[in-house]
Write a protein that holds these residues in place. Sequence first.
Motif, PDB file in Angstrom:
ATOM      1  N   LYS A 192       6.286 -15.051  -8.417  1.00 57.06           N
ATOM      2  CA  LYS A 192       5.464 -13.923  -8.844  1.00 57.06           C
ATOM      3  C   LYS A 192       4.663 -13.390  -7.673  1.00 57.06           C
ATOM      4  O   LYS A 192       4.070 -14.155  -6.925  1.00 57.06           O
ATOM      5  CB  LYS A 192       4.530 -14.378  -9.979  1.00 57.06           C
ATOM      6  N   LYS A 235      -2.711  -8.010  -7.110  1.00 52.37           N
ATOM      7  CA  LYS A 235      -3.315  -7.807  -8.419  1.00 52.37           C
ATOM      8  C   LYS A 235      -2.604  -6.672  -9.168  1.00 52.37           C
ATOM      9  O   LYS A 235      -2.346  -5.621  -8.600  1.00 52.37           O
ATOM     10  CB  LYS A 235      -4.802  -7.490  -8.268  1.00 52.37           C
ATOM     11  N   ASP A 236      -2.269  -6.897 -10.420  1.00 54.95           N
ATOM     12  CA  ASP A 236      -1.619  -5.948 -11.323  1.00 54.95           C
ATOM     13  C   ASP A 236      -0.178  -5.600 -10.938  1.00 54.95           C
ATOM     14  O   ASP A 236       0.410  -4.713 -11.534  1.00 54.95           O
ATOM     15  CB  ASP A 236      -2.437  -4.657 -11.469  1.00 54.95           C
ATOM     16  N   CYS A 237       0.396  -6.256  -9.946  1.00 52.75           N
ATOM     17  CA  CYS A 237       1.795  -6.016  -9.585  1.00 52.75           C
ATOM     18  C   CYS A 237       2.680  -6.839 -10.515  1.00 52.75           C
ATOM     19  O   CYS A 237       2.401  -8.008 -10.776  1.00 52.75           O
ATOM     20  CB  CYS A 237       2.061  -6.400  -8.129  1.00 52.75           C
ATOM     21  N   LYS A 238       3.742  -6.227 -11.010  1.00 52.61           N
ATOM     22  CA  LYS A 238       4.676  -6.915 -11.895  1.00 52.61           C
ATOM     23  C   LYS A 238       5.906  -7.409 -11.151  1.00 52.61           C
ATOM     24  O   LYS A 238       6.871  -7.848 -11.748  1.00 52.61           O
ATOM     25  CB  LYS A 238       5.115  -5.962 -13.011  1.00 52.61           C
ATOM     26  N   GLU A 287       8.610  -4.803  -6.272  1.00 51.98           N
ATOM     27  CA  GLU A 287       7.918  -3.613  -6.754  1.00 51.98           C
ATOM     28  C   GLU A 287       6.989  -3.005  -5.715  1.00 51.98           C
ATOM     29  O   GLU A 287       7.079  -1.831  -5.420  1.00 51.98           O
ATOM     30  CB  GLU A 287       7.147  -3.932  -8.026  1.00 51.98           C
ATOM     31  N   CYS A 288       6.072  -3.792  -5.163  1.00 50.81           N
ATOM     32  CA  CYS A 288       5.078  -3.216  -4.244  1.00 50.81           C
ATOM     33  C   CYS A 288       5.508  -3.295  -2.782  1.00 50.81           C
ATOM     34  O   CYS A 288       4.910  -2.650  -1.929  1.00 50.81           O
ATOM     35  CB  CYS A 288       3.711  -3.877  -4.433  1.00 50.81           C
ATOM     36  N   ARG A 311      12.308  -8.200 -15.986  1.00 51.17           N
ATOM     37  CA  ARG A 311      11.561  -7.123 -15.337  1.00 51.17           C
ATOM     38  C   ARG A 311      12.495  -6.078 -14.729  1.00 51.17           C
ATOM     39  O   ARG A 311      12.207  -4.883 -14.749  1.00 51.17           O
ATOM     40  CB  ARG A 311      10.621  -7.686 -14.264  1.00 51.17           C
TER      41      ARG A 311
END
Length: 146
Positions: A7, A11-14, A45-46, A79
């Motif tokens: 994971k 913060k708040d990244c899926k 994602e990020c 995801r």
Amino acid sequence: MAIEAWKCVVKDCKGFIVFENADFDFNNIPILDGIYAFDDPSCTECGKQYKVVPHYTVITAEDEFEEATSTCITKFEKREIERSFENETVPYYKVQRFINMRGYSYSVDSVMNGYRAKKRGEYISYTMKDCVENLEKELKELVCDY
């Protein structure tokens, strides 16, 4: 082949850090950017960079060495299905991806018929209602009621 998923620590990244660990050679660990590391994957994602260091610890690529949390590969796969749904722009395929994401066995045509039935005030099942309510915008585009 063994795939691992971790994971992302942002913060708040899926997102997930995904890498193959089958060929790790603890007797010959490469040096990546001055650090002993097997791989340098990034978040799905990020895009945050990570290093896979000996003992299978995953750290961020910056100097703070924050450790990521190992997770199940099925969470990553789930995801990816959600992302493909969120990024779809063609209504027909968006409906199809939603059905897949929820694990339903409906066809796109049956969801379109469920939408028509709901508009006529007829009973539709709980799962069909889930489809119709979450895909109303797409179904309006697909169903031409004259």
